[in-house]
Design a protein around this motif. Structure first.
Motif, PDB file in Angstrom:
ATOM      1  N   THR A   1      37.840  41.666 -55.465  1.00 58.26           N
ATOM      2  CA  THR A   1      36.844  41.541 -54.414  1.00 58.26           C
ATOM      3  C   THR A   1      36.075  42.951 -54.040  1.00 58.26           C
ATOM      4  OG1 THR A   1      38.108  40.128 -53.028  1.00 58.26           O
ATOM      5  CG2 THR A   1      36.059  41.047 -51.871  1.00 58.26           C
ATOM      6  N   LEU A   2      34.660  42.806 -53.986  1.00 65.21           N
ATOM      7  CA  LEU A   2      33.746  44.031 -54.136  1.00 65.21           C
ATOM      8  C   LEU A   2      33.184  43.937 -52.487  1.00 65.21           C
ATOM      9  CD1 LEU A   2      32.131  46.537 -54.809  1.00 65.21           C
ATOM     10  CD2 LEU A   2      30.345  44.816 -55.747  1.00 65.21           C
ATOM     11  N   ARG A   3      33.648  44.775 -51.616  1.00 64.86           N
ATOM     12  CA  ARG A   3      33.346  44.949 -50.349  1.00 64.86           C
ATOM     13  C   ARG A   3      32.171  46.133 -50.025  1.00 64.86           C
ATOM     14  NH1 ARG A   3      39.398  46.487 -49.166  1.00 64.86           N
ATOM     15  NH2 ARG A   3      38.560  48.125 -50.764  1.00 64.86           N
ATOM     16  N   ILE A   4      31.066  45.655 -49.635  1.00 60.24           N
ATOM     17  CA  ILE A   4      29.747  46.562 -49.396  1.00 60.24           C
ATOM     18  C   ILE A   4      29.441  46.611 -47.873  1.00 60.24           C
ATOM     19  CG2 ILE A   4      27.560  46.920 -49.863  1.00 60.24           C
ATOM     20  CD1 ILE A   4      27.892  45.589 -52.671  1.00 60.24           C
ATOM     21  N   GLY A   5      29.359  47.771 -47.529  1.00 59.29           N
ATOM     22  CA  GLY A   5      29.110  48.013 -46.086  1.00 59.29           C
ATOM     23  C   GLY A   5      27.593  48.251 -46.104  1.00 59.29           C
ATOM     24  N   ILE A   6      26.732  47.454 -45.292  1.00 57.77           N
ATOM     25  CA  ILE A   6      25.303  47.530 -45.267  1.00 57.77           C
ATOM     26  C   ILE A   6      24.783  47.922 -43.797  1.00 57.77           C
ATOM     27  CG2 ILE A   6      24.646  45.903 -47.145  1.00 57.77           C
ATOM     28  CD1 ILE A   6      24.463  43.837 -45.250  1.00 57.77           C
ATOM     29  N   GLY A   7      23.745  48.536 -43.808  1.00 55.47           N
ATOM     30  CA  GLY A   7      23.145  49.046 -42.487  1.00 55.47           C
ATOM     31  C   GLY A   7      22.912  48.259 -41.228  1.00 55.47           C
ATOM     32  N   ALA A   8      22.356  46.817 -41.761  1.00 59.08           N
ATOM     33  CA  ALA A   8      22.204  45.843 -40.760  1.00 59.08           C
ATOM     34  C   ALA A   8      22.468  44.559 -41.197  1.00 59.08           C
ATOM     35  CB  ALA A   8      20.603  46.033 -40.540  1.00 59.08           C
ATOM     36  N   ASP A   9      22.388  43.384 -39.980  1.00 60.32           N
ATOM     37  CA  ASP A   9      22.842  42.070 -40.510  1.00 60.32           C
ATOM     38  C   ASP A   9      21.414  41.481 -40.841  1.00 60.32           C
ATOM     39  OD1 ASP A   9      24.563  39.851 -40.536  1.00 60.32           O
ATOM     40  OD2 ASP A   9      23.544  39.243 -38.762  1.00 60.32           O
ATOM     41  N   PRO A  10      21.292  40.729 -42.009  1.00 58.51           N
ATOM     42  CA  PRO A  10      20.135  40.243 -42.400  1.00 58.51           C
ATOM     43  C   PRO A  10      19.570  39.060 -41.319  1.00 58.51           C
ATOM     44  CG  PRO A  10      21.689  40.327 -44.380  1.00 58.51           C
ATOM     45  CD  PRO A  10      22.475  40.806 -42.895  1.00 58.51           C
ATOM     46  N   ASN A  11      18.455  38.937 -41.113  1.00 59.23           N
ATOM     47  CA  ASN A  11      17.804  38.118 -40.090  1.00 59.23           C
ATOM     48  C   ASN A  11      17.787  36.540 -40.808  1.00 59.23           C
ATOM     49  OD1 ASN A  11      16.753  37.075 -37.710  1.00 59.23           O
ATOM     50  ND2 ASN A  11      14.716  37.326 -38.895  1.00 59.23           N
ATOM     51  N   MET A  12      17.137  36.467 -42.231  1.00 62.23           N
ATOM     52  CA  MET A  12      17.002  35.241 -42.723  1.00 62.23           C
ATOM     53  C   MET A  12      17.263  35.220 -44.146  1.00 62.23           C
ATOM     54  SD  MET A  12      15.516  32.358 -41.870  1.00 62.23           S
ATOM     55  CE  MET A  12      14.549  32.699 -40.157  1.00 62.23           C
ATOM     56  N   LEU A  13      18.249  34.458 -44.265  1.00 60.44           N
ATOM     57  CA  LEU A  13      18.429  34.440 -45.979  1.00 60.44           C
ATOM     58  C   LEU A  13      17.668  33.226 -46.810  1.00 60.44           C
ATOM     59  CD1 LEU A  13      22.273  35.179 -45.930  1.00 60.44           C
ATOM     60  CD2 LEU A  13      20.128  36.773 -46.634  1.00 60.44           C
ATOM     61  N   ASP A  14      16.395  33.534 -46.637  1.00 60.76           N
ATOM     62  CA  ASP A  14      15.537  32.582 -47.033  1.00 60.76           C
ATOM     63  C   ASP A  14      14.427  33.432 -47.637  1.00 60.76           C
ATOM     64  OD1 ASP A  14      13.599  30.866 -48.016  1.00 60.76           O
ATOM     65  OD2 ASP A  14      13.071  29.746 -46.149  1.00 60.76           O
ATOM     66  N   PRO A  15      14.191  33.571 -49.146  1.00 62.73           N
ATOM     67  CA  PRO A  15      13.165  34.330 -49.463  1.00 62.73           C
ATOM     68  C   PRO A  15      11.776  34.157 -49.105  1.00 62.73           C
ATOM     69  CG  PRO A  15      14.639  33.739 -51.334  1.00 62.73           C
ATOM     70  CD  PRO A  15      15.030  32.839 -50.081  1.00 62.73           C
ATOM     71  N   ALA A  16      11.580  32.946 -48.789  1.00 61.82           N
ATOM     72  CA  ALA A  16      10.042  32.484 -48.198  1.00 61.82           C
ATOM     73  C   ALA A  16       9.907  33.102 -46.734  1.00 61.82           C
ATOM     74  CB  ALA A  16       9.843  30.986 -48.071  1.00 61.82           C
ATOM     75  N   GLN A  17      10.814  33.264 -46.043  1.00 62.64           N
ATOM     76  CA  GLN A  17      10.733  33.632 -44.746  1.00 62.64           C
ATOM     77  C   GLN A  17      11.232  35.164 -44.439  1.00 62.64           C
ATOM     78  OE1 GLN A  17      11.588  30.254 -41.364  1.00 62.64           O
ATOM     79  NE2 GLN A  17      12.726  29.560 -43.475  1.00 62.64           N
ATOM     80  N   SER A  18      11.806  35.835 -45.438  1.00 61.45           N
ATOM     81  CA  SER A  18      12.530  37.260 -45.273  1.00 61.45           C
ATOM     82  C   SER A  18      11.309  38.171 -45.167  1.00 61.45           C
ATOM     83  CB  SER A  18      13.158  37.330 -46.324  1.00 61.45           C
ATOM     84  OG  SER A  18      13.669  38.770 -46.476  1.00 61.45           O
ATOM     85  N   SER A  19      11.718  39.183 -44.248  1.00 64.82           N
ATOM     86  CA  SER A  19      10.694  40.157 -44.113  1.00 64.82           C
ATOM     87  C   SER A  19      11.536  41.583 -44.178  1.00 64.82           C
ATOM     88  CB  SER A  19       9.807  39.933 -43.076  1.00 64.82           C
ATOM     89  OG  SER A  19      10.761  39.972 -41.730  1.00 64.82           O
ATOM     90  N   SER A  20      12.794  41.636 -44.115  1.00 65.35           N
ATOM     91  CA  SER A  20      13.369  42.979 -43.979  1.00 65.35           C
ATOM     92  C   SER A  20      14.124  43.401 -45.320  1.00 65.35           C
ATOM     93  CB  SER A  20      14.611  42.889 -42.885  1.00 65.35           C
ATOM     94  OG  SER A  20      15.800  42.071 -43.363  1.00 65.35           O
ATOM     95  N   PHE A  21      14.218  44.839 -45.217  1.00 63.25           N
ATOM     96  CA  PHE A  21      14.928  45.341 -46.491  1.00 63.25           C
ATOM     97  C   PHE A  21      16.323  44.965 -46.687  1.00 63.25           C
ATOM     98  CE2 PHE A  21      17.639  48.905 -48.071  1.00 63.25           C
ATOM     99  CZ  PHE A  21      17.059  49.021 -49.427  1.00 63.25           C
ATOM    100  N   VAL A  22      17.231  44.908 -45.750  1.00 60.95           N
ATOM    101  CA  VAL A  22      18.676  44.658 -46.097  1.00 60.95           C
ATOM    102  C   VAL A  22      18.632  43.309 -46.501  1.00 60.95           C
ATOM    103  CG1 VAL A  22      19.063  43.573 -43.529  1.00 60.95           C
ATOM    104  CG2 VAL A  22      20.725  44.660 -44.931  1.00 60.95           C
ATOM    105  N   GLU A  23      17.777  42.228 -46.419  1.00 57.84           N
ATOM    106  CA  GLU A  23      17.666  40.860 -46.801  1.00 57.84           C
ATOM    107  C   GLU A  23      17.532  41.044 -48.249  1.00 57.84           C
ATOM    108  OE1 GLU A  23      16.271  39.014 -42.850  1.00 57.84           O
ATOM    109  OE2 GLU A  23      14.755  39.290 -44.257  1.00 57.84           O
TER     110      GLU A  23
END
Length: 501
Positions: free
Chosen positions: A24-46
């Motif tokens: 298992t690879l466990r990664i700490g990211i700086g924010a919670d993604p808002n929208m896991l749909d490439p069409a609607q996405s607008s944030s870096f963390v996504e």
């Protein structure tokens, strides 16, 4: 410190029961993604999460050159009005269906026409998508469009299974995609769990069986969990933590050049909040810029590790223009500009991502701007909430990150063009739009440079955005993590990445 330890302790039980025999690879990211749909996405963390979930038609390498992903070859028409892609043979979506020309067309048509798509402006030059055969896709353009490959190397090139596309606005509920890892579980504000997709075309080079993203906005908590062995890798190490990571023999710090930058977006035309002095008067915005010093921000908040800059392109690159340097800090000149605009002092709210580094940057700006006649209220917000607020015009000014693109158009037009999908403050300048259109129609750097320079001179005088600095990327990982290759776009590539214990 007590709060940091408490928060870290809450996270420790998350990994108490690993699956026997699996890596298992466990990664700490700086924010919670808002929208896991490439069409609607607008944030870096996504985009960080999408790199595991969704392959693109093309990718970029560490040298910022385009390289094959789902498309193995591409060719421009002699007149520049069409791009033909050859698809990878044998590639499949995570539901087992083939990635063929019809599926690619369905995705591209959604991105360029669907009501919910934020990719429409990125693909507006595409008039039709043709499928001469199962492995060939031809994008027909209304005019030559040099940035198209760069667009297809981002969210507009990410392919989802046609089975989920009818979900439209609700695709994020079941994003069956094409990448090396398949989404299995998401708990908002807690975790995103994935498993290796055995049918992926590059599965032999994917060495983790499971992947877990942990959104941890607090830099201290992310680092503490890494040191405790509860994470394997963390992104965006805070500059203040770099010396301690460099001294820690259990950890490895990887640094990389970056095309990402931090900017302040100012609402100049989106709803009632644009009507205040800051949004309605370029003289007030000039006074604001003259009240701050980017070099001080870099030294105090960022340990001098980043690059102070007022432009979308890093210094020393082809589309950075030294003659358009930021004016020196001059609080007296700032106050004089405010008085000329009819104000003794100007108050506004600055929305800021709820992360320690960004909060400190905002506090430094608040302190400096006070001397120039500004009373700034800082409002800390979670990343998703901040994006949503700016999209509906509920802001006067906000701090935003842009992860950067290999083409200059992708670094500025999404923010500044009147139809740019990130132009949340509704800045409009017809002359700037015309210059962008002319620059997109040619591919030679020598012909594009003067067009982007003229556009930069115009929007920098209007100041709908104040670029602050260019990042340098810093990742920290356990010594057992091997095969990590930094990329200037800040996105983790998982091919070749290994996790040892």
């Amino acid at each position: 410190m007590r709060r940091t330890l408490h928060l870290a302790a809450l996270l420790l039980p998350l990994f108490a029961t690993p699956v026997l025999g699996q890596t298992t690879l466990r990664i700490g990211i700086g924010a919670d993604p808002n929208m896991l749909d490439p069409a609607q996405s607008s944030s870096f963390v996504e985009r960080v999460v999408f790199a595991a979930m969704c392959d693109k038609l093309v990718d970029i390498g560490p040298d910022l050159q385009f390289r094959p992903e789902l498309a193995t070859a591409w060719e421009w028409a002699p007149d520049g009005r069409a791009l033909t892609l050859t698809l990878r043979e044998g590639a499949r979506f995570q539901d087992g269906t083939p990635i063929d020309a019809a599926a690619v067309k369905a995705n591209l048509d959604r991105y360029r026409t669907a009501r919910e798509s934020r990719r429409r402006t990125e693909l507006q030059q595409v008039t039709s998508v043709e499928t001469p055969d199962a492995r060939t896709v031809r994008l027909v353009l209304s005019a030559p469009f040099a940035p198209l490959l760069s667009v297809l190397a981002d969210r507009a090139g990410m392919m989802l299974s046609p089975a989920v596309l009818p979900l439209a606005e609700r695709v994020w509920e079941n994003p069956i995609c094409s990448g090396p890892f398949r989404l299995t579980r998401r708990v908002a504000q807690d975790r995103i769990e994935m498993e290796k997709f055995a049918g992926h075309w590059n599965a032999a080079n994917i060495h983790a069986d499971r992947l877990v993203f942990l959104p941890i906005p607090d830099n201290n908590v992310r680092l503490l969990n890494l040191r405790a062995g509860q994470l394997d890798l963390i992104e965006r190490v805070a500059p203040v933590d770099l010396p301690s990571v460099e001294r820690d023999q259990r950890l490895r710090l990887v640094a990389g050049d970056s095309i990402a930058y931090q900017t302040i977006s100012i609402n100049v035309g989106h709803g009632p909040l644009a009507a205040g002095p800051l949004g309605s008067d370029a003289r007030v915005r000039e006074a604001f810029e003259r009240s701050i010093d980017r070099a001080i921000i870099n030294q105090v908040a960022l340990e001098g590790r980043f690059t102070a800059n007022n432009q979308a392109e890093p210094p020393g690159t082809a589309y950075h223009f030294p003659e358009l340097a930021a004016p020196p800090r001059d609080p007296a000149a700032a106050r004089a500009l405010l008085r000329a605009a009819g104000h003794e002092r100007v108050a506004f709210t600055l929305k800021v991502p709820n992360q320690p580094t960004e909060a400190q940057v905002a506090e430094i700006i608040q302190s400096m701007a006070a001397e120039g006649g500004f009373d700034i209220r800082i409002e800390l917000m979670e990343a998703g909430a901040l994006v949503a607020a700016t999209q509906r015009g509920d802001y006067e000014a906000s701090v935003n990150i842009w992860s950067g693109r290999p083409d200059p158009d992708g670094n500025i037009a999404p923010w500044v063009a009147s139809n740019g999908f990130l132009n949340r403050g509704k800045y409009v300048n017809a002359e700037v739009d015309a210059l962008f259109a002319a620059a997109r129609a040619v591919t030679e750097t020598a012909r594009r440079q003067p067009l982007y320079r003229q556009a930069a001179a115009l929007w920098m005088a209007d100041r709908p955005y104040l670029m602050l600095y260019h990042y340098r990327w810093f990742w920290a990982m356990r010594r057992g993590v091997e095969g990590f290759v930094p990329s200037p776009d800040g996105i983790i590539r998982f091919a070749g990445l290994r996790v040892g214990r």
